[in-house]
Design a protein around this motif. Structure first.
Motif, short mmCIF file in Angstrom:
data_model
loop_
_atom_site.label_atom_id
_atom_site.label_comp_id
_atom_site.label_asym_id
_atom_site.label_seq_id
_atom_site.Cartn_x
_atom_site.Cartn_y
_atom_site.Cartn_z
N MET A 12 47.12 -10.65 -12.34
CA MET A 12 46.82 -12.08 -12.21
C MET A 12 46.75 -12.46 -10.73
O MET A 12 45.86 -13.20 -10.31
CB MET A 12 47.88 -12.92 -12.93
N ARG A 13 47.68 -11.94 -9.94
CA ARG A 13 47.70 -12.23 -8.51
C ARG A 13 46.40 -11.76 -7.85
O ARG A 13 45.77 -12.49 -7.10
CB ARG A 13 48.92 -11.56 -7.87
N GLU A 14 45.98 -10.55 -8.17
CA GLU A 14 44.75 -10.00 -7.59
C GLU A 14 43.53 -10.81 -8.03
O GLU A 14 42.63 -11.06 -7.23
CB GLU A 14 44.60 -8.54 -7.97
N CYS A 15 43.49 -11.22 -9.30
CA CYS A 15 42.37 -12.03 -9.80
C CYS A 15 42.33 -13.39 -9.11
O CYS A 15 41.25 -13.85 -8.70
CB CYS A 15 42.47 -12.22 -11.31
N LEU A 16 43.48 -14.02 -8.96
CA LEU A 16 43.53 -15.32 -8.29
C LEU A 16 43.12 -15.20 -6.83
O LEU A 16 42.38 -16.06 -6.32
CB LEU A 16 44.93 -15.93 -8.41
N VAL A 17 43.55 -14.16 -6.16
CA VAL A 17 43.15 -13.95 -4.76
C VAL A 17 41.63 -13.81 -4.70
O VAL A 17 40.97 -14.41 -3.84
CB VAL A 17 43.85 -12.73 -4.14
N ARG A 18 41.07 -13.04 -5.60
CA ARG A 18 39.62 -12.83 -5.61
C ARG A 18 38.87 -14.15 -5.85
O ARG A 18 37.94 -14.49 -5.11
CB ARG A 18 39.23 -11.81 -6.66
N VAL A 19 39.29 -14.90 -6.86
CA VAL A 19 38.63 -16.18 -7.17
C VAL A 19 38.73 -17.14 -5.99
O VAL A 19 37.73 -17.74 -5.58
CB VAL A 19 39.26 -16.82 -8.44
N LEU A 20 39.90 -17.28 -5.43
CA LEU A 20 40.08 -18.22 -4.32
C LEU A 20 39.35 -17.75 -3.06
O LEU A 20 38.78 -18.57 -2.34
CB LEU A 20 41.56 -18.43 -4.04
N SER A 21 39.33 -16.46 -2.81
CA SER A 21 38.67 -15.92 -1.61
C SER A 21 37.16 -16.05 -1.67
O SER A 21 36.49 -16.02 -0.64
CB SER A 21 39.07 -14.46 -1.40
N GLU A 22 36.60 -16.18 -2.87
CA GLU A 22 35.16 -16.35 -3.02
C GLU A 22 34.72 -17.79 -2.75
O GLU A 22 33.53 -18.08 -2.75
CB GLU A 22 34.72 -15.92 -4.42
N THR A 23 35.67 -18.67 -2.53
CA THR A 23 35.38 -20.07 -2.24
C THR A 23 35.34 -20.25 -0.74
O THR A 23 36.29 -19.89 -0.04
CB THR A 23 36.46 -20.97 -2.88
N ASP A 24 34.24 -20.79 -0.22
CA ASP A 24 34.02 -20.87 1.22
C ASP A 24 35.12 -21.55 2.01
O ASP A 24 35.44 -21.14 3.11
CB ASP A 24 32.69 -21.58 1.52
N ASP A 25 35.71 -22.60 1.44
CA ASP A 25 36.68 -23.37 2.22
C ASP A 25 38.13 -23.02 1.93
O ASP A 25 39.04 -23.74 2.32
CB ASP A 25 36.45 -24.88 2.01
N ILE A 26 38.37 -21.89 1.25
CA ILE A 26 39.74 -21.47 0.93
C ILE A 26 40.04 -20.11 1.53
O ILE A 26 39.26 -19.17 1.39
CB ILE A 26 39.97 -21.43 -0.60
N THR A 27 41.20 -20.02 2.16
CA THR A 27 41.71 -18.76 2.68
C THR A 27 43.08 -18.53 2.07
O THR A 27 43.96 -19.40 2.18
CB THR A 27 41.86 -18.79 4.22
N VAL A 28 43.26 -17.40 1.41
CA VAL A 28 44.59 -17.05 0.89
C VAL A 28 45.34 -16.41 2.06
O VAL A 28 45.02 -15.32 2.50
CB VAL A 28 44.50 -16.09 -0.31
N VAL A 29 46.33 -17.15 2.55
CA VAL A 29 47.12 -16.70 3.69
C VAL A 29 47.98 -15.52 3.31
O VAL A 29 48.08 -14.54 4.05
CB VAL A 29 48.00 -17.86 4.22
N GLU A 30 48.61 -15.63 2.15
CA GLU A 30 49.44 -14.54 1.65
C GLU A 30 49.64 -14.73 0.16
O GLU A 30 49.65 -15.86 -0.33
CB GLU A 30 50.79 -14.50 2.37
N ALA A 31 49.81 -13.61 -0.55
CA ALA A 31 50.09 -13.63 -1.98
C ALA A 31 51.45 -12.99 -2.19
O ALA A 31 51.64 -11.82 -1.85
CB ALA A 31 49.00 -12.88 -2.75
N CYS A 32 52.38 -13.75 -2.73
CA CYS A 32 53.76 -13.30 -2.93
C CYS A 32 54.03 -13.05 -4.40
O CYS A 32 53.41 -13.66 -5.26
CB CYS A 32 54.74 -14.38 -2.47
N ARG A 33 55.01 -12.19 -4.67
CA ARG A 33 55.33 -11.90 -6.07
C ARG A 33 56.64 -12.51 -6.54
O ARG A 33 57.02 -12.38 -7.68
CB ARG A 33 55.32 -10.40 -6.32
N ASP A 34 57.39 -13.15 -5.63
CA ASP A 34 58.66 -13.75 -6.05
C ASP A 34 58.94 -15.02 -5.24
O ASP A 34 58.38 -15.23 -4.17
CB ASP A 34 59.81 -12.76 -5.92
#
Length: 120
Positions: A12-34
Motif C-alpha cells: 500500500m505504501r509503495e502504491c500510494l507513493v507511486r500515485v502521489l509521485s505521478e501528480t505534478d504538484d506533489i512530492t513525497v518527502v518520505e514514506a514511513c511505516r510506523d
C-alpha cells in the motif's frame, strides 16, 4: 505540495507513493511505516501535509497525530484508514486531524483531499 506518507503495509505504501509521485504538484518527502518514525520525520521535514494511516505498529496514527500537533500545531494531517469507523473518525478530528478519508477511494479523490487539507 510536500507530503509525508505514513503507512505500515509495504505494498500500500509503495502504491500510494507511486500515485502521489505521478501528480505534478506533489512530492513525497518520505514514506514511513510506523508512527514513532513519522513523528520524527514530520518534525524534521515540516511537510505541507501528512497522510497518516490509523493502524500502525507501536505508536498508532491517532497518537502520532497527537504528538505531531503537540510539537508543531500548524501541521496538517489527513488520516487515511481502510475501516473508517465513526468513533475512529471522531477521535482523529478531536486529536486535531484536518480530515479523515477512507482508503476505498481512487487516486484522484486522495489527491483532491490532500489539496483541500493544505488550502483549508
Amino acid at each position: 505540495m510536500r507530503v509525508v506518507l505514513v503507512e505500515d503495509h509495504r505494498l500500500m505504501r509503495e502504491c500510494l507513493v507511486r500515485v502521489l509521485s505521478e501528480t505534478d504538484d506533489i512530492t513525497v518527502v518520505e514514506a514511513c511505516r510506523d508512527g514513532e518514525t513519522a513523528v520524527d520525520v514530520v518534525l524534521r521535514e515540516r511537510p505541507d501535509v501528512v497522510l497518516m494511516d490509523v493502524r500502525l505498529p507501536g505508536v498508532d496514527g491517532i497518537e502520532a497525530t497527537r504528538r505531531i500537533l503537540r510539537a508543531w500545531p500548524q501541521a496538517r494531517v489527513l488520516v487515511h484508514t481502510s475501516d473508517p469507523h465513526p468513533e475512529q473518525a471522531r477521535a482523529a478530528i478531536r486529536t486535531g486531524a484536518a480530515g479523515v478519508l477512507g482508503k476505498s477511494g481512487d487516486g484522484d479523490r486522495l489527491v483532491h483531499a490532500l489539496r483541500r487539507v493544505v488550502t483549508a
